[in-house]
Design a protein around this motif. Structure first.
Motif, PDB file in Angstrom:
ATOM      1  N   GLU A  27       0.833  -1.206   0.000  1.00 39.00           N
ATOM      2  CA  GLU A  27       0.000   0.000   0.000  1.00 39.00           C
ATOM      3  C   GLU A  27       0.867   1.256   0.000  1.00 39.00           C
ATOM      4  O   GLU A  27       0.643   2.178  -0.787  1.00 39.00           O
ATOM      5  N   ASN A  28       1.882   1.289   0.888  1.00 37.80           N
ATOM      6  CA  ASN A  28       2.765   2.462   0.954  1.00 37.80           C
ATOM      7  C   ASN A  28       3.519   2.668  -0.353  1.00 37.80           C
ATOM      8  O   ASN A  28       3.709   3.796  -0.806  1.00 37.80           O
ATOM      9  N   LYS A  29       3.953   1.568  -0.969  1.00 36.89           N
ATOM     10  CA  LYS A  29       4.677   1.646  -2.249  1.00 36.89           C
ATOM     11  C   LYS A  29       3.751   2.191  -3.348  1.00 36.89           C
ATOM     12  O   LYS A  29       4.170   3.021  -4.161  1.00 36.89           O
ATOM     13  N   LEU A  30       2.494   1.744  -3.349  1.00 36.82           N
ATOM     14  CA  LEU A  30       1.540   2.241  -4.339  1.00 36.82           C
ATOM     15  C   LEU A  30       1.333   3.747  -4.178  1.00 36.82           C
ATOM     16  O   LEU A  30       1.404   4.494  -5.148  1.00 36.82           O
ATOM     17  N   TYR A  31       1.105   4.195  -2.951  1.00 33.13           N
ATOM     18  CA  TYR A  31       0.902   5.628  -2.714  1.00 33.13           C
ATOM     19  C   TYR A  31       2.116   6.435  -3.173  1.00 33.13           C
ATOM     20  O   TYR A  31       1.981   7.446  -3.865  1.00 33.13           O
ATOM     21  N   SER A  32       3.318   5.997  -2.815  1.00 34.66           N
ATOM     22  CA  SER A  32       4.516   6.767  -3.181  1.00 34.66           C
ATOM     23  C   SER A  32       4.797   6.718  -4.683  1.00 34.66           C
ATOM     24  O   SER A  32       5.334   7.666  -5.246  1.00 34.66           O
ATOM     25  N   ASP A  33       4.439   5.613  -5.342  1.00 37.49           N
ATOM     26  CA  ASP A  33       4.706   5.478  -6.779  1.00 37.49           C
ATOM     27  C   ASP A  33       3.755   6.302  -7.644  1.00 37.49           C
ATOM     28  O   ASP A  33       4.172   6.861  -8.663  1.00 37.49           O
ATOM     29  N   VAL A  34       2.465   6.360  -7.288  1.00 34.62           N
ATOM     30  CA  VAL A  34       1.499   6.936  -8.224  1.00 34.62           C
ATOM     31  C   VAL A  34       0.960   8.310  -7.831  1.00 34.62           C
ATOM     32  O   VAL A  34       0.625   9.097  -8.720  1.00 34.62           O
ATOM     33  N   GLU A  35       0.839   8.634  -6.558  1.00 31.48           N
ATOM     34  CA  GLU A  35       0.267   9.933  -6.182  1.00 31.48           C
ATOM     35  C   GLU A  35       1.186  11.061  -6.625  1.00 31.48           C
ATOM     36  O   GLU A  35       2.390  11.025  -6.402  1.00 31.48           O
ATOM     37  N   GLY A  36       0.609  12.054  -7.293  1.00 27.90           N
ATOM     38  CA  GLY A  36       1.378  13.200  -7.762  1.00 27.90           C
ATOM     39  C   GLY A  36       2.025  12.999  -9.119  1.00 27.90           C
ATOM     40  O   GLY A  36       2.739  13.877  -9.595  1.00 27.90           O
ATOM     41  N   THR A  37       1.772  11.881  -9.767  1.00 27.40           N
ATOM     42  CA  THR A  37       2.356  11.641 -11.087  1.00 27.40           C
ATOM     43  C   THR A  37       1.343  11.997 -12.178  1.00 27.40           C
ATOM     44  O   THR A  37       0.171  12.227 -11.894  1.00 27.40           O
ATOM     45  N   CYS A  38       1.825  12.018 -13.403  1.00 25.98           N
ATOM     46  CA  CYS A  38       0.952  12.325 -14.542  1.00 25.98           C
ATOM     47  C   CYS A  38       1.034  11.200 -15.553  1.00 25.98           C
ATOM     48  O   CYS A  38       2.117  10.816 -15.982  1.00 25.98           O
ATOM     49  N   SER A  39      -0.120  10.694 -15.904  1.00 24.39           N
ATOM     50  CA  SER A  39      -0.224   9.712 -16.970  1.00 24.39           C
ATOM     51  C   SER A  39      -0.939  10.420 -18.110  1.00 24.39           C
ATOM     52  O   SER A  39      -2.030  10.962 -17.911  1.00 24.39           O
ATOM     53  N   GLY A  40      -0.335  10.453 -19.277  1.00 25.54           N
ATOM     54  CA  GLY A  40      -0.929  11.167 -20.390  1.00 25.54           C
ATOM     55  C   GLY A  40      -2.341  10.721 -20.706  1.00 25.54           C
ATOM     56  O   GLY A  40      -3.203  11.532 -21.025  1.00 25.54           O
ATOM     57  N   ALA A  66       8.738 -10.526  -6.366  1.00 28.79           N
ATOM     58  CA  ALA A  66       7.347 -10.834  -6.687  1.00 28.79           C
ATOM     59  C   ALA A  66       6.734  -9.640  -7.404  1.00 28.79           C
ATOM     60  O   ALA A  66       6.996  -8.486  -7.055  1.00 28.79           O
ATOM     61  N   GLU A  67       5.915  -9.943  -8.407  1.00 25.69           N
ATOM     62  CA  GLU A  67       5.243  -8.896  -9.181  1.00 25.69           C
ATOM     63  C   GLU A  67       3.762  -8.905  -8.812  1.00 25.69           C
ATOM     64  O   GLU A  67       3.081  -9.914  -8.965  1.00 25.69           O
ATOM     65  N   PHE A  68       3.302  -7.759  -8.298  1.00 27.08           N
ATOM     66  CA  PHE A  68       1.897  -7.608  -7.925  1.00 27.08           C
ATOM     67  C   PHE A  68       1.249  -6.602  -8.859  1.00 27.08           C
ATOM     68  O   PHE A  68       1.751  -5.479  -9.005  1.00 27.08           O
ATOM     69  N   ILE A  69       0.148  -6.988  -9.497  1.00 27.41           N
ATOM     70  CA  ILE A  69      -0.607  -6.058 -10.330  1.00 27.41           C
ATOM     71  C   ILE A  69      -1.761  -5.558  -9.468  1.00 27.41           C
ATOM     72  O   ILE A  69      -2.700  -6.289  -9.174  1.00 27.41           O
ATOM     73  N   THR A  70      -1.643  -4.304  -9.025  1.00 23.99           N
ATOM     74  CA  THR A  70      -2.569  -3.726  -8.066  1.00 23.99           C
ATOM     75  C   THR A  70      -3.629  -2.898  -8.787  1.00 23.99           C
ATOM     76  O   THR A  70      -3.302  -2.057  -9.621  1.00 23.99           O
TER      77      THR A  70
END
Length: 170
Positions: A27-40, A66-70
């Protein structure tokens, strides 16, 4: 405009994080990876609202990761042509001014500013001024987006204040 979208993100997890706290780390990794980013394709991801599913996770051969698709839902901001938005002026020059509309920077050319407003290079800070309005750094303005260009990781916009009810917000 703001939307709630359902999106996916792939998280690679090192074996040292396997254990009872793995879900919290994901959960923490997801928040840090995606919040505040821009996807075209989707726009600026403002905040993750809810994590729908982490997926089962698959161990990659060779690395042990391990690869998790969230799957998650998030609030996204995607500007559209013709949308009226409020912003704060960040920079003023003889070519026009830049306004910050949340994470988006909108350029307003001097050709898209009311002809009554003249650029005053001698003022400190530089500004556009008319009889009853002045646009300088940190001024709140209402503008209309006349065009956008979407890259893979960034959105660019052009705006105007040349129409009725647009310009300085008191």
């Amino acid at each position: 405009m703001f939307f709630i979208k359902e999106l996916t993100h792939t998280i690679l997890l090192h074996p040292s994080y396997f254990g009872p706290q793995m879900e919290t780390f994901l959960e923490n990794k997801l928040y840090s990876d995606v919040e505040g980013t821009c996807s075209g394709a989707h726009g600026y991801i403002i905040a993750v609202v809810k994590i729908i599913d982490h997926g089962a996770g698959m161990v990659l051969s060779g690395t042990g990761q391990a690869e998790f698709i969230t799957r998650y839902s998030a609030i996204v901001f995607k500007p559209f042509k013709g949308e009226v938005v409020d912003g704060i002026v960040g920079e003023v020059n003889k070519m026009g001014f830049f306004a910050e509309v949340g994470p988006l920077t909108v350029f307003v050319s001097n050709h898209l500013i009311d002809p009554e407003m003249k650029f005053d290079p001698n003022s400190n800070p530089p500004s556009y001024a008319s009889q009853d309005q002045i646009i300088e750094r940190d001024t709140h303005v209402r503008l209309k987006i006349v065009g956008t260009r979407v890259d893979a990781t960034e959105i660019f916009a052009i705006g105007t204040i040349k129409e009725d009810h647009l310009g300085v917000v008191e």
